[in-house]
Design an enzyme around this catalytic site. Structure first.
Site, mmCIF file in Angstrom:
data_model
loop_
_atom_site.group_PDB
_atom_site.id
_atom_site.type_symbol
_atom_site.label_atom_id
_atom_site.label_comp_id
_atom_site.label_asym_id
_atom_site.label_seq_id
_atom_site.Cartn_x
_atom_site.Cartn_y
_atom_site.Cartn_z
ATOM 1 N N ASP A 68 -41.354 -25.752 21.807
ATOM 2 C CA ASP A 68 -41.745 -24.361 21.999
ATOM 3 C C ASP A 68 -41.145 -23.741 23.261
ATOM 4 O OD1 ASP A 68 -43.348 -26.023 23.576
ATOM 5 O OD2 ASP A 68 -45.181 -25.607 22.451
ATOM 6 N N ASN A 137 -58.076 -27.527 22.155
ATOM 7 C CA ASN A 137 -58.567 -27.085 20.841
ATOM 8 C C ASN A 137 -57.866 -27.814 19.696
ATOM 9 O OD1 ASN A 137 -56.023 -26.015 20.928
ATOM 10 N ND2 ASN A 137 -56.632 -23.878 20.692
ATOM 11 N N HIS A 139 -54.559 -28.064 19.312
ATOM 12 C CA HIS A 139 -53.248 -27.526 18.924
ATOM 13 C C HIS A 139 -52.134 -28.527 19.231
ATOM 14 C CE1 HIS A 139 -52.379 -25.279 23.015
ATOM 15 N NE2 HIS A 139 -51.915 -26.503 23.058
ATOM 16 N N GLU A 144 -51.867 -23.130 16.542
ATOM 17 C CA GLU A 144 -53.261 -22.976 16.949
ATOM 18 C C GLU A 144 -54.212 -23.133 15.761
ATOM 19 O OE1 GLU A 144 -54.117 -22.758 20.027
ATOM 20 O OE2 GLU A 144 -52.258 -22.167 21.017
HETATM 21 C C1 F6R Z 1 -46.049 -28.126 25.089
HETATM 22 C C2 F6R Z 1 -46.896 -27.992 23.913
HETATM 23 C C3 F6R Z 1 -48.393 -27.964 24.009
HETATM 24 C C4 F6R Z 1 -48.964 -28.982 24.978
HETATM 25 C C5 F6R Z 1 -50.491 -28.944 25.022
HETATM 26 C C6 F6R Z 1 -51.051 -29.862 26.081
HETATM 27 O O1 F6R Z 1 -44.693 -28.135 24.731
HETATM 28 O O2 F6R Z 1 -46.377 -27.901 22.852
HETATM 29 O O3 F6R Z 1 -48.941 -28.157 22.731
HETATM 30 O O4 F6R Z 1 -48.539 -30.262 24.608
HETATM 31 O O5 F6R Z 1 -50.930 -27.637 25.271
HETATM 32 O O6 F6R Z 1 -50.650 -29.414 27.336
HETATM 33 P P1 F6R Z 1 -50.892 -30.288 28.653
HETATM 34 O O7 F6R Z 1 -50.069 -31.522 28.497
HETATM 35 O O8 F6R Z 1 -50.402 -29.432 29.774
HETATM 36 O O9 F6R Z 1 -52.346 -30.586 28.701
#
Ligand code: F6R
Length: 247
Positions: A68, A137, A139, A144
């Site tokens: 992303d 959540n 994701h 989402e």
């Molecule tokens: C990042 C991504 C997100 C994160 C997730 C956890 O490229 O795709 O899905 O992996 O939000 O984020 P952290 O590791 O910062 O808790």
């Protein structure tokens, strides 16, 4: 099939997950790696860098595709995922810059950018190993929770909660990107192998729901239960709400 590895702490989680990626790079030198940003994988990139510096790993034939990128911020902005990847990984190892791919957050046309990035992934012939983090959540990427999930690359509007949570990284709330591009569920599920990492108490509920709960679009990571080769690498805190037979 989901395999769960419980590490003692963040350090050990990072080392074990990095070892799986290192094995992939050794086993197939021209692997396509799907990569993630965020706080969870930083330790993994540190281990991969260390092993590269010690001469044990060679990334020269590797291709990377990231999950992303924010829409509307420049690559050089230190909050862009492009910047993150350069800072934590690309600039520290011998991956070839022309073989690293992220969505272009500054593309003029959203539909065109989604189609371009989807075609790029499809033309690569699929991902050998996809690294994932998980949101509180449930994701994965920016897929989402909802009534349905998108299959392909798409642009999502960030929730007020996410914008609020990200505000601390920007000068003001107005500067926080309102949208992001993300790989859809299809490209993630088509990856041959998936490694998902999580650490800390705050992720315990998401991990339990994703891997010991119902398969539902309300917890996007739960769809990974349907994938043939998923390794979940978590620290003890993130594993704490899993049923004991899974820990
Ligand atoms: C990042 C991504 C997100 C994160 C997730 C956890 O490229 O795709 O899905 O992996 O939000 O984020 P952290 O590791 O910062 O808790």
């Amino acid at each position: 099939m989901v395999k769960i590895i419980v590490a003692n702490d963040y350090e050990e989680m990072s080392k074990k997950a990095a070892a799986i990626i290192a094995a992939q790079v050794i086993y197939k030198a021209d692997s396509i790696l799907g990569l993630a940003t965020g706080s969870s994988p930083i330790g993994i990139y540190d281990y991969l860098t260390k092993w590269y510096q010690e001469g044990s790993l060679d990334f020269s034939q590797i291709t990377t595709v990231n999950l992303d990128e924010y829409r509307g911020i420049e690559k050089k902005n230190d909050q862009s995922y492009d910047y993150f990847m350069h800072h934590h990984f690309f600039d520290r190892v011998n991956v070839r810059p022309e073989k690293t791919f992220l969505p272009n957050g500054m593309a003029a046309d959203v539909e065109e950018e989604c189609a371009r990035y989807q075609k790029l992934i499809d033309d690569l012939g699929g991902i050998d190993l996809q690294l994932l983090g998980i949101g509180h959540n449930g994701h994965i990427g920016f897929n989402e929770p909802g009534e349905s999930l998108e299959a392909n690359v798409h642009c999502v509007s960030l929730s007020e909660k996410t914008i609020e949570a990200n505000k601390r990284f920007f000068a003001s709330a107005e500067d926080v990107p309102k949208q992001a591009y993300t790989m859809g569920m299809r490209s993630i599920m088509e990856a041959k192998k998936i490694v998902i990492v999580a650490n800390g108490e705050g992720k315990a509920e998401a991990i339990a729901k994703a891997f010991a709960g119902k398969i539902t679009t309300k917890v996007p990571a739960s769809l990974l239960q349907l994938h043939p080769d998923v390794t979940v690498v978590v620290d003890q805190a993130a594993a704490s709400l899993l049923p004991s037979y899974m820990q």
